[in-house]
Design a protein around this motif. Structure first.
Motif, short mmCIF file in Angstrom:
data_model
loop_
_atom_site.label_atom_id
_atom_site.label_comp_id
_atom_site.label_asym_id
_atom_site.label_seq_id
_atom_site.Cartn_x
_atom_site.Cartn_y
_atom_site.Cartn_z
N UNK A 1 -31.77 -12.01 -25.48
CA UNK A 1 -30.75 -10.99 -25.23
C UNK A 1 -31.09 -9.68 -25.93
N UNK A 2 -32.39 -9.49 -26.22
CA UNK A 2 -32.86 -8.22 -26.76
C UNK A 2 -32.51 -7.09 -25.79
N UNK A 3 -31.92 -6.04 -26.32
CA UNK A 3 -31.57 -4.90 -25.48
C UNK A 3 -30.38 -5.15 -24.58
N UNK A 4 -29.50 -6.13 -24.93
CA UNK A 4 -28.36 -6.43 -24.06
C UNK A 4 -27.44 -5.23 -23.82
N UNK A 5 -27.10 -4.45 -24.88
CA UNK A 5 -26.24 -3.28 -24.61
C UNK A 5 -26.86 -2.33 -23.59
N UNK B 1 -26.84 -4.01 -20.18
CA UNK B 1 -25.50 -3.94 -19.59
C UNK B 1 -25.21 -2.54 -19.09
N UNK B 2 -25.61 -1.53 -19.88
CA UNK B 2 -25.39 -0.14 -19.48
C UNK B 2 -26.20 0.19 -18.23
N UNK B 3 -27.37 -0.45 -18.11
CA UNK B 3 -28.22 -0.19 -16.94
C UNK B 3 -27.75 -1.00 -15.73
N UNK B 4 -27.58 -2.31 -15.91
CA UNK B 4 -27.22 -3.19 -14.80
C UNK B 4 -25.79 -2.92 -14.34
N UNK B 5 -24.86 -2.80 -15.31
CA UNK B 5 -23.46 -2.60 -14.96
C UNK B 5 -23.23 -1.40 -14.05
N UNK C 1 -13.35 -0.70 -7.46
CA UNK C 1 -13.93 -0.35 -8.76
C UNK C 1 -13.76 -1.46 -9.77
N UNK C 2 -12.58 -2.06 -9.81
CA UNK C 2 -12.33 -3.16 -10.75
C UNK C 2 -13.25 -4.34 -10.49
N UNK C 3 -13.38 -4.71 -9.22
CA UNK C 3 -14.27 -5.81 -8.87
C UNK C 3 -15.71 -5.51 -9.21
N UNK C 4 -16.13 -4.26 -8.97
CA UNK C 4 -17.51 -3.87 -9.25
C UNK C 4 -17.81 -3.90 -10.74
N UNK C 5 -16.86 -3.47 -11.58
CA UNK C 5 -17.06 -3.47 -13.03
C UNK C 5 -17.15 -4.89 -13.57
N UNK C 6 -16.31 -5.76 -13.09
CA UNK C 6 -16.37 -7.17 -13.50
C UNK C 6 -17.69 -7.78 -13.04
N UNK C 7 -18.11 -7.45 -11.83
CA UNK C 7 -19.38 -7.95 -11.30
C UNK C 7 -20.56 -7.48 -12.15
N UNK C 8 -20.49 -6.24 -12.63
CA UNK C 8 -21.57 -5.70 -13.46
C UNK C 8 -21.74 -6.48 -14.74
N UNK C 9 -20.64 -6.86 -15.37
CA UNK C 9 -20.72 -7.62 -16.62
C UNK C 9 -21.32 -9.01 -16.38
N UNK C 10 -20.82 -9.71 -15.39
CA UNK C 10 -21.30 -11.07 -15.14
C UNK C 10 -22.75 -11.08 -14.64
#
Length: 293
Positions: free
Chosen positions: A260-264, A267-271, A203-212
């Motif tokens: 970076x329009x719509x970044x939040x 991030x919520x979608x991609x992450x 889970x930790x690796x996946x969350x970090x991967x989602x941000x990057x």
């Protein structure tokens, strides 16, 4: 079954595609809101979602799901399968040791680019279906489903029309998978070295991967979306000559932060999609190992 060479060759692709499709079923409404924001909708993610539901009903949040699932069945099947295979090859060449970060990044870039070529027709269809209701009534294509959309695109634009925006799609996929796959493997190794094991490390690796994955890919996703959504001007010319022209016009007229329009929302979608995909992938691998597959 575990000794079957055909199964071992096919398994990374099947698991990759299945995990991506399961994640898409959960994330599709967020993806719809993200696309609308990138195409100019205002009011924030919640406001856009409320507006979509008020105008077109709750089911409209899942418009394009068939194309989204087809995209995962092609793109994610290819990228995760290819990544696993070339990573295994690289580890063998490295005497079974963990790969350095730059080699993981190279594997992610390669897998992302090749996977995007396979998945571009479905990706284009998904964007067209999601963007259709944002067009004036007389310009709407009113696709019935993914098969109807693909058939009409080929009739109207030729087979090459299915690969419109292919350049930025490939670049975006390369950046996303470099950020996602390399950081996921690296983060899991660091977490395990720090004493975290099992689902905590996954889970930790996946969350970090989602941000990057989000930070690396959004500018390319923005250009890709604009390229795939564009329609001809009144004089018959297209708004952009290509992805570089699109990026330069956007930079000149709207500034760098526009990318970076719509970044939040992105991030919520991609992450979560990255997290769910990697968690489902790990769960499938664990289950198959226990079952002797």
């Amino acid at each position: 079954m575990a000794d079957n060479k055909v199964w071992q060759a096919v398994k990374p692709y099947l698991n990759g595609g299945a995990s991506g499709m399961m994640a898409t079923c959960i994330i599709q409404p967020i993806d719809m809101v993200k696309v609308r924001l990138q195409l100019g909708a205002t009011g924030g993610p919640l406001g856009v979602a409320k507006d979509i539901i008020a105008k077109d009903g709750f089911g409209s949040l899942y418009k394009g799901l068939s194309a989204g699932l087809l995209r995962q069945a092609t793109y994610t099947t290819a990228r995760l399968g290819i990544f696993q295979q070339i990573t295994d090859m690289a580890k063998k060449a490295n005497d079974g040791k963990n790969l350095p970060l730059w080699q993981k990044a190279a594997c992610g870039l390669t897998a992302g680019g090749l996977g995007a070529l396979v998945g571009n027709p479905a990706d284009l269809t998904l964007i067209r279906m999601q963007a259709d209701n944002t067009l004036p009534a007389e310009q709407r294509r009113n696709y019935k489903n993914v098969v109807d959309a693909m058939t009409r695109i080929v009739k109207e634009d030729g087979v090459g029309g299915l690969f419109r925006g292919g350049g930025p799609t490939v670049v975006r996929a390369m950046s996303l998978n470099m950020g996602m796959l390399a950081s996921n493997d690296q983060a899991k190794e660091m977490l395990q070295a720090a004493g975290f094991q099992g689902q905590t490390a996954v889970l930790g690796g996946a969350m970090i991967a989602g941000f990057f994955a989000s930070a690396c890919s959004l500018p390319f996703d923005f250009v890709k979306t604009r390229m795939q959504k564009m329609t001809a001007n009144p004089d018959g010319t297209m708004p952009y000559k290509g992805p570089i022209d699109c990026a330069m016009q956007t930079l000149k007229k709207e500034g760098p932060l526009t990318f970076y329009t719509g970044f939040p929302t992105y991030l919520i979608r991609i992450g979560p999609h990255v997290v769910f995909t990697l968690m489902f992938l790990d769960a499938l691998n664990v289950y198959q190992k226990k079952a002797g597959l």
